[in-house]
Design a protein around this motif. Sequence first.
Motif, PDB file in Angstrom:
ATOM      1  N   THR A 402     -21.473   8.129  71.243  1.00  0.00           N
ATOM      2  CA  THR A 402     -21.361   7.520  72.562  1.00  0.00           C
ATOM      3  C   THR A 402     -22.153   8.345  73.577  1.00  0.00           C
ATOM      4  N   SER A 403     -22.367   7.743  74.746  1.00  0.00           N
ATOM      5  CA  SER A 403     -23.040   8.444  75.847  1.00  0.00           C
ATOM      6  C   SER A 403     -22.589   7.810  77.149  1.00  0.00           C
ATOM      7  N   ASP A 404     -23.160   8.274  78.257  1.00  0.00           N
ATOM      8  CA  ASP A 404     -22.816   7.703  79.556  1.00  0.00           C
ATOM      9  C   ASP A 404     -23.394   6.304  79.736  1.00  0.00           C
ATOM     10  N   VAL A 405     -24.246   5.865  78.807  1.00  0.00           N
ATOM     11  CA  VAL A 405     -24.768   4.498  78.845  1.00  0.00           C
ATOM     12  C   VAL A 405     -23.777   3.531  78.201  1.00  0.00           C
ATOM     13  N   THR A 406     -22.959   3.994  77.270  1.00  0.00           N
ATOM     14  CA  THR A 406     -21.964   3.152  76.599  1.00  0.00           C
ATOM     15  C   THR A 406     -20.980   2.617  77.634  1.00  0.00           C
ATOM     16  N   VAL A 407     -20.840   1.309  77.719  1.00  0.00           N
ATOM     17  CA  VAL A 407     -20.075   0.740  78.822  1.00  0.00           C
ATOM     18  C   VAL A 407     -19.354  -0.525  78.377  1.00  0.00           C
ATOM     19  N   LEU A 425     -15.386  10.689  67.260  1.00  0.00           N
ATOM     20  CA  LEU A 425     -16.281  10.354  68.351  1.00  0.00           C
ATOM     21  C   LEU A 425     -17.216  11.528  68.609  1.00  0.00           C
ATOM     22  N   VAL A 426     -18.509  11.237  68.648  1.00  0.00           N
ATOM     23  CA  VAL A 426     -19.540  12.253  68.812  1.00  0.00           C
ATOM     24  C   VAL A 426     -20.409  11.858  70.005  1.00  0.00           C
ATOM     25  N   GLY A 427     -20.845  12.845  70.798  1.00  0.00           N
ATOM     26  CA  GLY A 427     -21.771  12.556  71.890  1.00  0.00           C
ATOM     27  C   GLY A 427     -21.274  13.068  73.211  1.00  0.00           C
ATOM     28  N   THR A 428     -21.365  12.245  74.250  1.00  0.00           N
ATOM     29  CA  THR A 428     -20.916  12.581  75.595  1.00  0.00           C
ATOM     30  C   THR A 428     -19.967  11.492  76.077  1.00  0.00           C
ATOM     31  N   PRO A 429     -19.204  11.724  77.167  1.00  0.00           N
ATOM     32  CA  PRO A 429     -18.265  10.703  77.650  1.00  0.00           C
ATOM     33  C   PRO A 429     -18.964   9.391  77.993  1.00  0.00           C
ATOM     34  N   THR A 430     -18.237   8.297  77.812  1.00  0.00           N
ATOM     35  CA  THR A 430     -18.775   6.971  78.106  1.00  0.00           C
ATOM     36  C   THR A 430     -18.826   6.744  79.622  1.00  0.00           C
ATOM     37  N   ARG A 431     -19.315   5.558  80.034  1.00  0.00           N
ATOM     38  CA  ARG A 431     -19.486   5.274  81.457  1.00  0.00           C
ATOM     39  C   ARG A 431     -18.159   5.209  82.199  1.00  0.00           C
ATOM     40  N   PRO A 469     -13.793  10.590  76.318  1.00  0.00           N
ATOM     41  CA  PRO A 469     -14.448  11.837  75.902  1.00  0.00           C
ATOM     42  C   PRO A 469     -14.675  11.890  74.396  1.00  0.00           C
ATOM     43  N   PRO A 470     -15.731  12.571  73.943  1.00  0.00           N
ATOM     44  CA  PRO A 470     -15.966  12.709  72.503  1.00  0.00           C
ATOM     45  C   PRO A 470     -15.083  13.794  71.906  1.00  0.00           C
ATOM     46  N   GLN A 471     -14.898  13.731  70.622  1.00  0.00           N
ATOM     47  CA  GLN A 471     -14.182  14.787  69.914  1.00  0.00           C
ATOM     48  C   GLN A 471     -15.137  15.861  69.396  1.00  0.00           C
ATOM     49  N   ARG A 472     -16.410  15.520  69.334  1.00  0.00           N
ATOM     50  CA  ARG A 472     -17.442  16.465  68.896  1.00  0.00           C
ATOM     51  C   ARG A 472     -18.631  16.317  69.835  1.00  0.00           C
TER      52      ARG A 472
END
Length: 703
Positions: A402-407, A425-431, A469-472
């Motif tokens: 996921t990333s901040d683009v995931t919405v 969940l891997v990456g950065t927090p979603t939107r 939030p991601p777990q990794r």
Amino acid sequence: MMSPISGQATPTPRAVYSARPASTRSARGGVSGGGGSRRVAVLLVLTGLLAACATPQAVSKASAADGYGVWRSRGYGWLLTVTPEGLRLHHETAAGCYPDPATPAEVEALFPFRYPKHDGKTLVVAAEKNRSDYWFDRVPALPAGCDAVRAWSALDVFDVFRATFAEHYAYFPERGPDWLARLDAQRSRVTPDMDGRALFTLFADALRSLNDPHVELLADESSVETLQYEPAATGTFAMLEQAASALGRPPKEVQREWMRAYRDGILQTVLRGEGHVAANQRVFWGFAAPRVAYLNVLTLGGFIDQVEGRTPTLAEERATLQPVLDEAMTAFEGAEALILDVSNNRGGYDGVAHDIAVRFAGGRPRLAYYKEAKGAKGAPLQAFVVSRWPLPSFEGPVYVVTSDVTVSAGEVLALSLRALPHITLVGTPTRGAFSDMLIKPLPNGWTVSLSNEFYTNVESQNFEARGLPPQRPLEVFSDGKDLWHSHARALRALADSLVPRRRRPRPRKQAACHVVPSGPGRPTSHAEAFTSVRRGARPMPTRSPTRKSVTRTRRLKDPKGGLTAAGREWFHEKEGANLKPGVKGEADTPEKMRRKGSFLRRHFAHPRGPMVDAKGKPTRLALSARAWGEPVPKDNAGAKRLATKGTKLLERYHATQERAKPAAKRSGAKKTRTAVAARRATAKKRASPTARKTATRKRAKLS
């Protein structure tokens, strides 16, 4: 919702309600509030995953009469009138009541499932079975003035706008604690005859401060080209705007270029030129590394090319995606890990999110999340469950990127999968925009959308505004010059880290060593004996692992196309694949017809990438045709010719099989004396000498 491939606007399917004509414009960052054609009403899409509430039953004609009357919704601000002639809809706020412009037929399409309760005082409405339910209470009649014909001044429209947000917007504490107070301070600027452009600008400035991707303001048909609203860019989109400013180019042009780089990075870097593209270029899949599967879903809708004047339905979208998922999950059989990449997912239908989530649900059903609307007093809290379906699925470790683009619905998909034990969940927090979009027409013909629902996980945590939030942690879209390629490099590193280690045989136990005397009668210890040997031995030669891997890669792939013999052996060891050389000569046997026809159809009927690269050189996909004795295609027309040839070969193969079936039955039906004698002779030769002697004695006794 922004199309991630072309940058054009596509309809947002997560609208709770809209019967108003909407603009084709999209909001900043790819989430559009209304979407769709200006000439087509955007119909109701009630979203959510599999509801835990009771499955609605079909309504009989007798019980349909029980639903006649006027009903007020719990939350949402709807007044629904049900008569034998059809349905009518009104919108109710503290500032006034007004009819919806939708026709009775359109309202009927919005509320197809209606279930009156036995007490006659409650009505449950749904757009789909086993989806979100909306509760209504019977009222004696429409409030006074709902059907009155009146002229709405700019001040009246302001009051309705303010009341709509005060009664239904759910996230003032997270996005604007003093927003209503700041809006009230602007009321003194509004006059009854205020210009429409000035009023639109006042509303847009107020909404922009909420920084909510699901808040949208659309003008009416006549002024849609001149009155536009876009929320402020944040995160990755803010970095893209900064890059556009530095380059002196339009932001949308830079976003399209970034999306092309994102797509090329998936196909060339992540999937190494061996990926598949499907569902209107919304889905990419393949193997990112040995036994590491990769699935990227860019949107949860838009899988069908939109025809002018018609938007595909949810059922059509789901029917288009299902065979794509079936093919991918079947191909992933044997993989030991899977990467589900939704780092650039722009949202869509929650129903599509559910269809993807169930592909990873193993074991017992899992409670995923809850949902409730602001102001829906007395309506039961709706629980949504993810459970296994009898479809091709993957139950191994899954890493959701996921990333901040995931919405929007992309976040609902991540939230649903997070409840499964084998998901990480891997990456950065979603939107941070989970709520469905409640779309409200204003009395002057404009349309506003807002977030009115609370989504919480099983621990009652709400991730609106802050993101899931991601777990990794994994930096997916990094800042700086690497923004165009950071995603591909991050996913490449993730895939390589998930490659399963080869099981090494356990070291054998060393035999006992004889103690060799050393010096004046003193025995040498094992360590001293080993050290003395090492001191006199030549050092072990070392190899550069980089040089070795590069050399091995060159040996695996034939520069002219296809794999070398070493490459086929390597894939057999790594993935258990039984790869054979391509059929270069004439396909004159059924086996050759089947293999060559299947290859040409699989790779060139729906090409997973271009035939030539940016420099005009043939890609690995195009070169693979040479390994099967076919000309290297230079464009999609050449690929289509190869696919047609593959179809004909498969038709010949099936015809051969059909002709062979009756012959096989005839040869096996009759047991001639010659055939029986031949089988006995063969069995006699295979028997051991002792068995032959025993058989001879038995025959002698019988005679």
